[in-house]
Design a protein around this motif. Structure first.
Motif, PDB file in Angstrom:
ATOM      1  N   MET A 170     -11.886   2.557  40.874  1.00 16.08           N
ATOM      2  CA  MET A 170     -11.304   3.431  39.950  1.00 16.08           C
ATOM      3  C   MET A 170     -11.190   3.684  38.395  1.00 16.08           C
ATOM      4  O   MET A 170     -11.141   4.447  37.961  1.00 16.08           O
ATOM      5  CB  MET A 170      -9.676   3.570  40.422  1.00 16.08           C
ATOM      6  CG  MET A 170      -9.347   3.855  42.091  1.00 16.08           C
ATOM      7  SD  MET A 170      -9.679   5.628  42.197  1.00 16.08           S
ATOM      8  CE  MET A 170      -8.939   5.958  43.750  1.00 16.08           C
ATOM      9  N   ALA A 171     -11.174   2.276  37.996  1.00 11.41           N
ATOM     10  CA  ALA A 171     -11.309   2.047  36.663  1.00 11.41           C
ATOM     11  C   ALA A 171     -12.734   2.397  36.091  1.00 11.41           C
ATOM     12  O   ALA A 171     -12.649   3.089  35.131  1.00 11.41           O
ATOM     13  CB  ALA A 171     -11.160   0.415  36.302  1.00 11.41           C
ATOM     14  N   LYS A 172     -13.673   2.179  36.883  1.00 13.97           N
ATOM     15  CA  LYS A 172     -15.033   2.720  36.405  1.00 13.97           C
ATOM     16  C   LYS A 172     -15.031   4.038  36.273  1.00 13.97           C
ATOM     17  O   LYS A 172     -15.719   4.794  35.470  1.00 13.97           O
ATOM     18  CB  LYS A 172     -16.134   2.162  37.643  1.00 13.97           C
ATOM     19  CG  LYS A 172     -16.710   0.800  37.012  1.00 13.97           C
ATOM     20  CD  LYS A 172     -17.961   0.661  38.073  1.00 13.97           C
ATOM     21  CE  LYS A 172     -18.506  -0.705  37.808  1.00 13.97           C
ATOM     22  NZ  LYS A 172     -19.480  -0.990  38.821  1.00 13.97           N
ATOM     23  N   ILE A 173     -14.492   4.949  37.219  1.00 12.05           N
ATOM     24  CA  ILE A 173     -14.288   6.263  37.394  1.00 12.05           C
ATOM     25  C   ILE A 173     -13.655   6.902  36.123  1.00 12.05           C
ATOM     26  O   ILE A 173     -14.121   7.697  35.363  1.00 12.05           O
ATOM     27  CB  ILE A 173     -13.722   6.967  38.593  1.00 12.05           C
ATOM     28  CG1 ILE A 173     -14.615   6.472  39.970  1.00 12.05           C
ATOM     29  CG2 ILE A 173     -13.495   8.385  38.516  1.00 12.05           C
ATOM     30  CD1 ILE A 173     -14.167   6.649  41.336  1.00 12.05           C
ATOM     31  N   ALA A 174     -12.456   6.234  35.671  1.00 19.56           N
ATOM     32  CA  ALA A 174     -11.746   6.606  34.764  1.00 19.56           C
ATOM     33  C   ALA A 174     -12.667   6.404  33.400  1.00 19.56           C
ATOM     34  O   ALA A 174     -12.491   7.220  32.490  1.00 19.56           O
ATOM     35  CB  ALA A 174     -10.368   5.709  34.745  1.00 19.56           C
ATOM     36  N   VAL A 175     -13.264   5.190  33.442  1.00 18.32           N
ATOM     37  CA  VAL A 175     -13.913   5.103  31.941  1.00 18.32           C
ATOM     38  C   VAL A 175     -15.075   6.169  31.872  1.00 18.32           C
ATOM     39  O   VAL A 175     -15.576   6.484  30.856  1.00 18.32           O
ATOM     40  CB  VAL A 175     -14.613   3.586  32.135  1.00 18.32           C
ATOM     41  CG1 VAL A 175     -15.650   3.404  30.997  1.00 18.32           C
ATOM     42  CG2 VAL A 175     -13.524   2.597  31.908  1.00 18.32           C
ATOM     43  N   LEU A 176     -15.897   6.339  33.054  1.00 23.36           N
ATOM     44  CA  LEU A 176     -16.990   7.276  33.154  1.00 23.36           C
ATOM     45  C   LEU A 176     -16.399   8.890  32.837  1.00 23.36           C
ATOM     46  O   LEU A 176     -16.904   9.648  31.954  1.00 23.36           O
ATOM     47  CB  LEU A 176     -17.539   7.613  34.191  1.00 23.36           C
ATOM     48  CG  LEU A 176     -18.523   6.282  34.510  1.00 23.36           C
ATOM     49  CD1 LEU A 176     -19.114   6.385  36.098  1.00 23.36           C
ATOM     50  CD2 LEU A 176     -19.630   6.374  33.708  1.00 23.36           C
ATOM     51  N   ALA A 177     -15.042   9.106  33.259  1.00 21.12           N
ATOM     52  CA  ALA A 177     -14.511  10.292  32.872  1.00 21.12           C
ATOM     53  C   ALA A 177     -14.211  10.640  31.508  1.00 21.12           C
ATOM     54  O   ALA A 177     -14.422  11.327  30.815  1.00 21.12           O
ATOM     55  CB  ALA A 177     -13.233  10.509  34.092  1.00 21.12           C
ATOM     56  N   HIS A 178     -13.607   9.321  30.931  1.00 20.94           N
ATOM     57  CA  HIS A 178     -13.142   9.376  29.328  1.00 20.94           C
ATOM     58  C   HIS A 178     -14.377   9.521  28.744  1.00 20.94           C
ATOM     59  O   HIS A 178     -14.302  10.304  27.729  1.00 20.94           O
ATOM     60  CB  HIS A 178     -12.470   8.088  29.094  1.00 20.94           C
ATOM     61  CG  HIS A 178     -11.894   7.973  27.776  1.00 20.94           C
ATOM     62  ND1 HIS A 178     -13.070   7.155  26.932  1.00 20.94           N
ATOM     63  CD2 HIS A 178     -10.904   8.344  27.210  1.00 20.94           C
ATOM     64  CE1 HIS A 178     -12.323   7.417  25.753  1.00 20.94           C
ATOM     65  NE2 HIS A 178     -11.118   8.084  25.929  1.00 20.94           N
ATOM     66  N   ASP A 179     -15.538   8.855  28.986  1.00 18.54           N
ATOM     67  CA  ASP A 179     -16.739   8.862  28.267  1.00 18.54           C
ATOM     68  C   ASP A 179     -17.384   9.984  28.060  1.00 18.54           C
ATOM     69  O   ASP A 179     -18.114  10.531  27.340  1.00 18.54           O
ATOM     70  CB  ASP A 179     -17.592   7.775  28.563  1.00 18.54           C
ATOM     71  CG  ASP A 179     -17.115   6.274  28.423  1.00 18.54           C
ATOM     72  OD1 ASP A 179     -16.095   6.371  27.543  1.00 18.54           O
ATOM     73  OD2 ASP A 179     -17.961   5.192  28.744  1.00 18.54           O
ATOM     74  N   SER A 180     -17.029  10.870  29.213  1.00 14.96           N
ATOM     75  CA  SER A 180     -17.913  11.949  29.389  1.00 14.96           C
ATOM     76  C   SER A 180     -17.345  13.345  28.845  1.00 14.96           C
ATOM     77  O   SER A 180     -17.472  14.265  28.589  1.00 14.96           O
ATOM     78  CB  SER A 180     -18.003  12.557  30.904  1.00 14.96           C
ATOM     79  OG  SER A 180     -16.773  13.045  31.296  1.00 14.96           O
ATOM     80  N   GLY A 181     -15.984  12.799  28.186  1.00 16.07           N
ATOM     81  CA  GLY A 181     -14.948  13.854  27.677  1.00 16.07           C
ATOM     82  C   GLY A 181     -14.181  14.761  28.516  1.00 16.07           C
ATOM     83  O   GLY A 181     -13.474  15.766  28.237  1.00 16.07           O
ATOM     84  N   ASN A 182     -14.258  14.144  29.969  1.00 23.75           N
ATOM     85  CA  ASN A 182     -13.363  14.939  30.785  1.00 23.75           C
ATOM     86  C   ASN A 182     -12.290  14.086  31.190  1.00 23.75           C
ATOM     87  O   ASN A 182     -12.040  13.594  32.078  1.00 23.75           O
ATOM     88  CB  ASN A 182     -14.178  15.014  32.191  1.00 23.75           C
ATOM     89  CG  ASN A 182     -13.514  15.634  33.231  1.00 23.75           C
ATOM     90  OD1 ASN A 182     -12.514  16.395  32.746  1.00 23.75           O
ATOM     91  ND2 ASN A 182     -14.217  16.281  34.258  1.00 23.75           N
ATOM     92  N   GLY A 183     -11.529  14.056  30.251  1.00 20.66           N
ATOM     93  CA  GLY A 183     -10.211  13.048  30.407  1.00 20.66           C
ATOM     94  C   GLY A 183      -9.125  13.504  31.060  1.00 20.66           C
ATOM     95  O   GLY A 183      -8.363  12.747  31.856  1.00 20.66           O
ATOM     96  N   ALA A 184      -9.281  14.899  31.548  1.00 21.84           N
ATOM     97  CA  ALA A 184      -8.328  15.510  32.508  1.00 21.84           C
ATOM     98  C   ALA A 184      -8.697  14.716  34.017  1.00 21.84           C
ATOM     99  O   ALA A 184      -7.661  14.642  34.982  1.00 21.84           O
ATOM    100  CB  ALA A 184      -8.539  16.865  32.695  1.00 21.84           C
ATOM    101  N   ALA A 185      -9.846  14.353  34.253  1.00 23.11           N
ATOM    102  CA  ALA A 185     -10.190  13.554  35.403  1.00 23.11           C
ATOM    103  C   ALA A 185      -9.424  12.273  35.676  1.00 23.11           C
ATOM    104  O   ALA A 185      -9.217  11.977  36.595  1.00 23.11           O
ATOM    105  CB  ALA A 185     -11.562  13.564  35.522  1.00 23.11           C
ATOM    106  N   CYS A 186      -8.911  11.753  34.588  1.00 20.50           N
ATOM    107  CA  CYS A 186      -8.574  10.541  34.526  1.00 20.50           C
ATOM    108  C   CYS A 186      -6.966  10.766  35.121  1.00 20.50           C
ATOM    109  O   CYS A 186      -6.399   9.816  35.548  1.00 20.50           O
ATOM    110  CB  CYS A 186      -8.170   9.745  33.256  1.00 20.50           C
ATOM    111  SG  CYS A 186      -9.997   9.554  32.408  1.00 20.50           S
TER     112      CYS A 186
END
Length: 186
Positions: A170-186
């Motif tokens: 879940m942490a990896k998913i959040a980091v990838l979502a944040h890095d992609s600019g898709n903060g809403a996915a976090c």
């Protein structure tokens, strides 16, 4: 390594021969798996047809445990060449999870590339070892996240039974979502 046309032709001719022996020789299926790893991209559709012939031959095996091992090996080969439908078709025929043990790593790595996560998750029920099952689901989830499919990745990750592993994913998913600019996915 890229095969020359003559080498690819020879590989496919040998594969056709191997397919015919799949009704009575597991090493023929194993040979197809090895060939699947090196078959050129542009010849994969042709190789998939050979795998379908091998599947028909393997279906003639009368000893169920050997038949399922052949199906597992052929499923790994199909996954290797990107034939998702054949992979899932073969996995559906396997009733004993022990048959998957030898090819689990290949299956996990290649099924993780699928976009049909629901079908790939159907394989999870066949894996009795909780650590192995969690590793498979983790691979699927991380792949979905790496492909920008954060909602799917999160949904898949929820299937992980080990809390520490689930939290890491879940942490990896959040980091990838944040890095992609898709903060809403976090």
């Amino acid at each position: 390594q890229t095969l020359q046309k003559a080498e690819a032709d020879k590989l496919l001719a040998e594969a056709k021969n191997n397919a015919l022996y799949c009704s009575f020789n597991l090493s023929a299926a194993e040979s197809l798996l090895e060939k699947a790893k090196i078959v050129p991209q542009q010849r994969r559709a042709e190789f998939s047809k050979i795998l379908r012939t091998a599947t028909e031959q393997a279906d003639k095996i009368s000893v169920v445990s050997l038949k399922e091992k052949a199906f597992a090996i052929l499923a790994a080969a199909a996954a290797q060449v990107g034939d998702e439908s054949l992979t899932l078709e073969l996995l559906a025929k396997i009733k004993t999870p022990e048959s998957l043990e030898k090819v689990f790593v290949t299956l996990a790595a290649n099924l993780a590339k699928t976009r049909n996560y629901a079908a790939a998750l159907g394989t999870v029920a066949k894996i009795k070892n909780p650590q192995t099952r969690d590793e498979f689901v983790k691979t699927l989830s991380e792949n979905a996240a790496q492909n920008g499919r954060f909602d799917t990745a999160t949904e898949v990750a929820r299937q992980i039974s080990a809390l520490a592993v689930r939290n890491d994913v879940m942490a990896k998913i959040a980091v990838l979502a944040h890095d992609s600019g898709n903060g809403a996915a976090c």
